[in-house]
Design a protein around this motif. Structure first.
Motif, PDB file in Angstrom:
ATOM      1  N   SER A 168       0.808  -1.228   0.000  1.00  0.00           N
ATOM      2  CA  SER A 168       0.000   0.000   0.000  1.00  0.00           C
ATOM      3  C   SER A 168       0.841   1.278   0.000  1.00  0.00           C
ATOM      4  O   SER A 168       0.315   2.348  -0.279  1.00  0.00           O
ATOM      5  CB  SER A 168      -0.960   0.003   1.185  1.00  0.00           C
ATOM      6  OG  SER A 168      -0.253  -0.030   2.403  1.00  0.00           O
ATOM      7  N   LEU A 169       2.122   1.187   0.288  1.00  0.00           N
ATOM      8  CA  LEU A 169       2.992   2.372   0.254  1.00  0.00           C
ATOM      9  C   LEU A 169       3.524   2.654  -1.150  1.00  0.00           C
ATOM     10  O   LEU A 169       3.996   3.752  -1.421  1.00  0.00           O
ATOM     11  CB  LEU A 169       4.157   2.203   1.227  1.00  0.00           C
ATOM     12  CG  LEU A 169       3.778   2.040   2.698  1.00  0.00           C
ATOM     13  CD1 LEU A 169       5.016   1.801   3.544  1.00  0.00           C
ATOM     14  CD2 LEU A 169       2.994   3.232   3.191  1.00  0.00           C
ATOM     15  N   LYS A 212       3.507   3.616  -4.977  1.00  0.00           N
ATOM     16  CA  LYS A 212       2.681   4.418  -5.879  1.00  0.00           C
ATOM     17  C   LYS A 212       2.434   3.707  -7.197  1.00  0.00           C
ATOM     18  O   LYS A 212       1.491   4.006  -7.908  1.00  0.00           O
ATOM     19  CB  LYS A 212       3.344   5.774  -6.129  1.00  0.00           C
ATOM     20  CG  LYS A 212       3.428   6.630  -4.880  1.00  0.00           C
ATOM     21  CD  LYS A 212       4.143   7.923  -5.152  1.00  0.00           C
ATOM     22  CE  LYS A 212       4.281   8.747  -3.887  1.00  0.00           C
ATOM     23  NZ  LYS A 212       5.040   9.970  -4.131  1.00  0.00           N
ATOM     24  N   ASN A 243      -0.881   2.252  -8.476  1.00  0.00           N
ATOM     25  CA  ASN A 243      -1.317   1.308  -7.455  1.00  0.00           C
ATOM     26  C   ASN A 243      -2.567   1.853  -6.765  1.00  0.00           C
ATOM     27  O   ASN A 243      -2.505   2.389  -5.666  1.00  0.00           O
ATOM     28  CB  ASN A 243      -0.185   1.064  -6.453  1.00  0.00           C
ATOM     29  CG  ASN A 243      -0.507  -0.056  -5.497  1.00  0.00           C
ATOM     30  OD1 ASN A 243      -1.353  -0.899  -5.776  1.00  0.00           O
ATOM     31  ND2 ASN A 243       0.174  -0.076  -4.364  1.00  0.00           N
ATOM     32  N   ASP A 244      -3.702   1.722  -7.438  1.00  0.00           N
ATOM     33  CA  ASP A 244      -4.966   2.215  -6.880  1.00  0.00           C
ATOM     34  C   ASP A 244      -6.090   1.229  -7.188  1.00  0.00           C
ATOM     35  O   ASP A 244      -5.935   0.303  -7.985  1.00  0.00           O
ATOM     36  CB  ASP A 244      -5.293   3.615  -7.401  1.00  0.00           C
ATOM     37  CG  ASP A 244      -5.412   3.709  -8.908  1.00  0.00           C
ATOM     38  OD1 ASP A 244      -5.796   2.709  -9.555  1.00  0.00           O
ATOM     39  OD2 ASP A 244      -5.134   4.779  -9.465  1.00  0.00           O
ATOM     40  N   GLU A 289      -2.639  -4.947  -2.373  1.00  0.00           N
ATOM     41  CA  GLU A 289      -2.506  -3.868  -1.401  1.00  0.00           C
ATOM     42  C   GLU A 289      -2.296  -2.570  -2.161  1.00  0.00           C
ATOM     43  O   GLU A 289      -1.437  -2.483  -3.022  1.00  0.00           O
ATOM     44  CB  GLU A 289      -1.313  -4.109  -0.482  1.00  0.00           C
ATOM     45  CG  GLU A 289      -1.504  -5.251   0.485  1.00  0.00           C
ATOM     46  CD  GLU A 289      -0.339  -5.358   1.464  1.00  0.00           C
ATOM     47  OE1 GLU A 289       0.257  -4.325   1.820  1.00  0.00           O
ATOM     48  OE2 GLU A 289      -0.020  -6.485   1.847  1.00  0.00           O
ATOM     49  N   TYR A 290      -3.102  -1.570  -1.844  1.00  0.00           N
ATOM     50  CA  TYR A 290      -2.980  -0.242  -2.430  1.00  0.00           C
ATOM     51  C   TYR A 290      -3.437   0.748  -1.378  1.00  0.00           C
ATOM     52  O   TYR A 290      -4.024   0.349  -0.357  1.00  0.00           O
ATOM     53  CB  TYR A 290      -3.812  -0.113  -3.723  1.00  0.00           C
ATOM     54  CG  TYR A 290      -5.247  -0.527  -3.555  1.00  0.00           C
ATOM     55  CD1 TYR A 290      -6.210   0.394  -3.152  1.00  0.00           C
ATOM     56  CD2 TYR A 290      -5.634  -1.837  -3.761  1.00  0.00           C
ATOM     57  CE1 TYR A 290      -7.522   0.009  -2.962  1.00  0.00           C
ATOM     58  CE2 TYR A 290      -6.946  -2.228  -3.580  1.00  0.00           C
ATOM     59  CZ  TYR A 290      -7.883  -1.306  -3.171  1.00  0.00           C
ATOM     60  OH  TYR A 290      -9.177  -1.682  -2.982  1.00  0.00           O
ATOM     61  N   HIS A 291      -3.178   2.020  -1.574  1.00  0.00           N
ATOM     62  CA  HIS A 291      -3.544   3.023  -0.582  1.00  0.00           C
ATOM     63  C   HIS A 291      -5.034   2.933  -0.273  1.00  0.00           C
ATOM     64  O   HIS A 291      -5.859   3.000  -1.165  1.00  0.00           O
ATOM     65  CB  HIS A 291      -3.180   4.429  -1.060  1.00  0.00           C
ATOM     66  CG  HIS A 291      -3.467   5.483  -0.044  1.00  0.00           C
ATOM     67  ND1 HIS A 291      -2.716   5.614   1.098  1.00  0.00           N
ATOM     68  CD2 HIS A 291      -4.431   6.415   0.017  1.00  0.00           C
ATOM     69  CE1 HIS A 291      -3.204   6.599   1.818  1.00  0.00           C
ATOM     70  NE2 HIS A 291      -4.254   7.112   1.181  1.00  0.00           N
ATOM     71  N   GLY A 292      -5.366   2.730   0.994  1.00  0.00           N
ATOM     72  CA  GLY A 292      -6.755   2.640   1.418  1.00  0.00           C
ATOM     73  C   GLY A 292      -7.305   1.224   1.446  1.00  0.00           C
ATOM     74  O   GLY A 292      -8.435   1.013   1.864  1.00  0.00           O
ATOM     75  N   ASN A 295      -5.152  -4.473   4.773  1.00  0.00           N
ATOM     76  CA  ASN A 295      -3.862  -5.143   4.743  1.00  0.00           C
ATOM     77  C   ASN A 295      -4.087  -6.601   4.399  1.00  0.00           C
ATOM     78  O   ASN A 295      -4.950  -7.258   4.960  1.00  0.00           O
ATOM     79  CB  ASN A 295      -3.172  -5.006   6.101  1.00  0.00           C
ATOM     80  CG  ASN A 295      -1.785  -5.582   6.102  1.00  0.00           C
ATOM     81  OD1 ASN A 295      -1.563  -6.713   5.682  1.00  0.00           O
ATOM     82  ND2 ASN A 295      -0.846  -4.805   6.580  1.00  0.00           N
TER      83      ASN A 295
END
Length: 136
Positions: free
Chosen positions: A14-15, A17, A85-86, A108-111, A114
């Protein structure tokens, strides 16, 4: 013949981009589409457990990846044409995987949740988020 790009779920978190891609000849990882390997359909289908397991990697048509790619700052002040990565990108990629995987793909992507948390994938909505009020 269709060419495929192999995406690493194992190396994308998730970190990041940009989504992590395999280089050609199974020789490491990269972020930019320019450096990503293009794999023949026959090779991918012959080794589905390796290239398209679901939990660590998926194979998607190179043409799709090229359409979804945009300029991304994938590392500190390093830019390139990458797969962002969204949720929206993952939704398109997961819909076009070469064939059904043996294991669920939980990117895993931002938001996102986990991957290591225990949750029921069936609760995920089409945009890969957990619905409001869902008990997980």
């Amino acid at each position: 013949m269709i060419k495929f790009i192999v995406i690493s779920l194992k190396r994308t978190n998730s970190l990041n981009k940009a989504i992590t891609l395999w280089r050609s000849d199974d020789s490491g990882y990269c972020s930019t589409l320019r450096c990503a390997g293009r794999y023949d359909e026959a090779s991918v289908l012959e080794h589905l457990g390796y290239y398209n397991s679901g939990n660590s990697s998926i194979a998607v048509p190179a043409e799709l990846a090229e359409r979804l790619a945009i300029e991304v700052e994938y590392d500190a002040e390093e830019f390139g044409v990458c797969l962002p990565n969204d949720a929206a990108t993952w939704k398109h990629l997961l819909a076009e995987v070469v064939c059904k995987t043996d294991y669920p793909s939980l990117p895993e992507y931002h938001g996102s949740c986990n991957r290591m948390e225990a949750y029921d994938q069936s609760l995920l909505t089409p945009d890969l988020t957990v619905p409001t009020g869902a008990v997980i």
